[in-house]
Design an enzyme around this catalytic site. Structure first.
Site, PDB file in Angstrom:
ATOM      1  N   ASP A 106       1.018  -1.137  -0.046  1.00  0.00           N
ATOM      2  CA  ASP A 106      -0.136   0.076  -0.125  1.00  0.00           C
ATOM      3  C   ASP A 106       0.837   1.219  -0.100  1.00  0.00           C
ATOM      4  OD1 ASP A 106      -1.836   1.983   0.547  1.00  0.00           O
ATOM      5  OD2 ASP A 106      -2.802   1.086   2.131  1.00  0.00           O
ATOM      6  N   LYS A 134      -1.893  -2.269  -4.333  1.00  0.00           N
ATOM      7  CA  LYS A 134      -2.737  -1.257  -4.759  1.00  0.00           C
ATOM      8  C   LYS A 134      -2.099  -0.436  -5.847  1.00  0.00           C
ATOM      9  CE  LYS A 134      -5.363  -0.888  -0.685  1.00  0.00           C
ATOM     10  NZ  LYS A 134      -5.555  -0.043   0.724  1.00  0.00           N
ATOM     11  N   ASP A 162      -7.050  -7.871   7.510  1.00  0.00           N
ATOM     12  CA  ASP A 162      -8.035  -7.477   8.453  1.00  0.00           C
ATOM     13  C   ASP A 162      -8.545  -6.107   8.544  1.00  0.00           C
ATOM     14  OD1 ASP A 162      -5.708  -6.464   9.202  1.00  0.00           O
ATOM     15  OD2 ASP A 162      -6.740  -5.942  11.151  1.00  0.00           O
TER      16      ASP A 162
HETATM   17  P1  IMP Z   1       2.069  -0.391   3.781  1.00  0.00           P
HETATM   18  O1  IMP Z   1       3.006  -0.393   4.964  1.00  0.00           O
HETATM   19  O2  IMP Z   1       1.161   0.932   3.652  1.00  0.00           O
HETATM   20  O3  IMP Z   1       2.333  -0.631   2.281  1.00  0.00           O
HETATM   21  O4  IMP Z   1       0.899  -1.338   4.044  1.00  0.00           O
HETATM   22  C1  IMP Z   1       1.033  -2.667   4.441  1.00  0.00           C
HETATM   23  C2  IMP Z   1       0.017  -3.135   5.602  1.00  0.00           C
HETATM   24  O5  IMP Z   1      -0.876  -2.410   5.780  1.00  0.00           O
HETATM   25  C3  IMP Z   1      -0.360  -4.514   5.249  1.00  0.00           C
HETATM   26  O6  IMP Z   1       0.559  -5.551   5.379  1.00  0.00           O
HETATM   27  C4  IMP Z   1      -1.721  -4.528   5.810  1.00  0.00           C
HETATM   28  O7  IMP Z   1      -1.319  -5.152   7.106  1.00  0.00           O
HETATM   29  C5  IMP Z   1      -1.988  -3.162   5.774  1.00  0.00           C
HETATM   30  N1  IMP Z   1      -3.012  -2.767   4.831  1.00  0.00           N
HETATM   31  C6  IMP Z   1      -2.886  -1.668   3.789  1.00  0.00           C
HETATM   32  N2  IMP Z   1      -3.780  -1.476   3.040  1.00  0.00           N
HETATM   33  C7  IMP Z   1      -4.715  -2.458   3.433  1.00  0.00           C
HETATM   34  C8  IMP Z   1      -6.193  -2.804   3.183  1.00  0.00           C
HETATM   35  O8  IMP Z   1      -6.539  -2.521   2.125  1.00  0.00           O
HETATM   36  N3  IMP Z   1      -6.790  -3.619   3.937  1.00  0.00           N
HETATM   37  C9  IMP Z   1      -6.297  -4.345   5.224  1.00  0.00           C
HETATM   38  N4  IMP Z   1      -5.091  -4.386   5.469  1.00  0.00           N
HETATM   39  C10 IMP Z   1      -4.094  -3.059   4.629  1.00  0.00           C
HETATM   40 MG    MG Z   2      -3.068  -5.450   8.791  1.00  0.00          MG
END
Ligand code: IMP
Ligand code: MG
Length: 181
Positions: A106, A134, A162
């Site tokens: 994300d 995403k 979750d």
């Molecule tokens: P990042 O560090 O923003 O890339 O996000 C990674 C973590 O955020 C993932 O391992 C998820 O636990 C959580 N996450 C990000 N987007 C979502 C979503 O759409 N649904 C659920 N969890 C998310």
């Molecule tokens: Mg999570």
């Protein structure tokens, strides 16, 4: 639980089919390293729990699994929480081929954090595998060798993902009704 679903984005059949293909692709790449290559999968808990369980069963060769736990998004779908490592990181990665596994890419904060930490442990190679990515600039900017599905910028749950630690046991990747969030 199912009454909270707005839309099924990816069915369990499509998830299974894509993981079989990813498994075949990863197996080809691992085979190219030779039979002596030491492989370590590093799944990031809790989100990648279901994904890693299905993925490693598609790999017909010796691999190790060492989990790391990262906490982010405490409680809600909106707070852009800083990724934080809980507990210890694997420290015996030198000379090994490491594949980080996460549920979703994300903001990229989680993968950037773990990649940075693990690269200091001198692995022979370091790759990343995510079930979902995403379609947003922050996610696309992160190097990621294996991607299951590119999805629109929506909050999704199920198949390990979750909301407030619920919905991980949904077999599909879904969006939630607005009133639930
Ligand atoms: P990042 O560090 O923003 O890339 O996000 C990674 C973590 O955020 C993932 O391992 C998820 O636990 C959580 N996450 C990000 N987007 C979502 C979503 O759409 N649904 C659920 N969890 C998310
Ligand atoms: Mg999570």
């Amino acid at each position: 639980m199912r009454g909270d679903i707005e839309r099924v984005l990816i069915s369990r059949e499509r998830i299974a089919e894509r993981i079989r293909a990813l498994g075949a692709e990863i197996t080809r790449d691992l085979d190219a390293l030779g039979p002596e290559a030491e492989i370590v999968f590093v799944p990031i808990l809790t989100g990648s729990l279901l994904f890693i369980a299905d993925l490693v069963r598609e790999l017909p060769r010796k691999v190790r699994i060492t989990v790391v736990t990262v906490s982010s998004y405490p409680g809600t779908s909106t707070s852009a929480g800083q990724a934080r490592i809980i507990g210890s990181l694997p420290d015996n990665l030198a000379g090994r081929h490491v594949i980080i596994v996460d549920d979703i890419l994300d903001s990229g904060g989680t993968i950037t954090l773990i990649r940075g930490e693990l690269s200091q442990r001198r692995p022979s190679s370091l790759k990343t595998c995510v079930l979902l990515r995403k379609l947003i600039p922050s996610a696309l900017a992160i190097p990621c060798e294996y991607v299951g599905f590119d999805i629109p910028d929506e909050f999704v749950v199920g198949y390990g993902l979750d909301y407030d630690n619920y919905y991980r046991n949904l077999p599909e990747v879904c969006t939630l009704k607005r009133e639930v969030l």
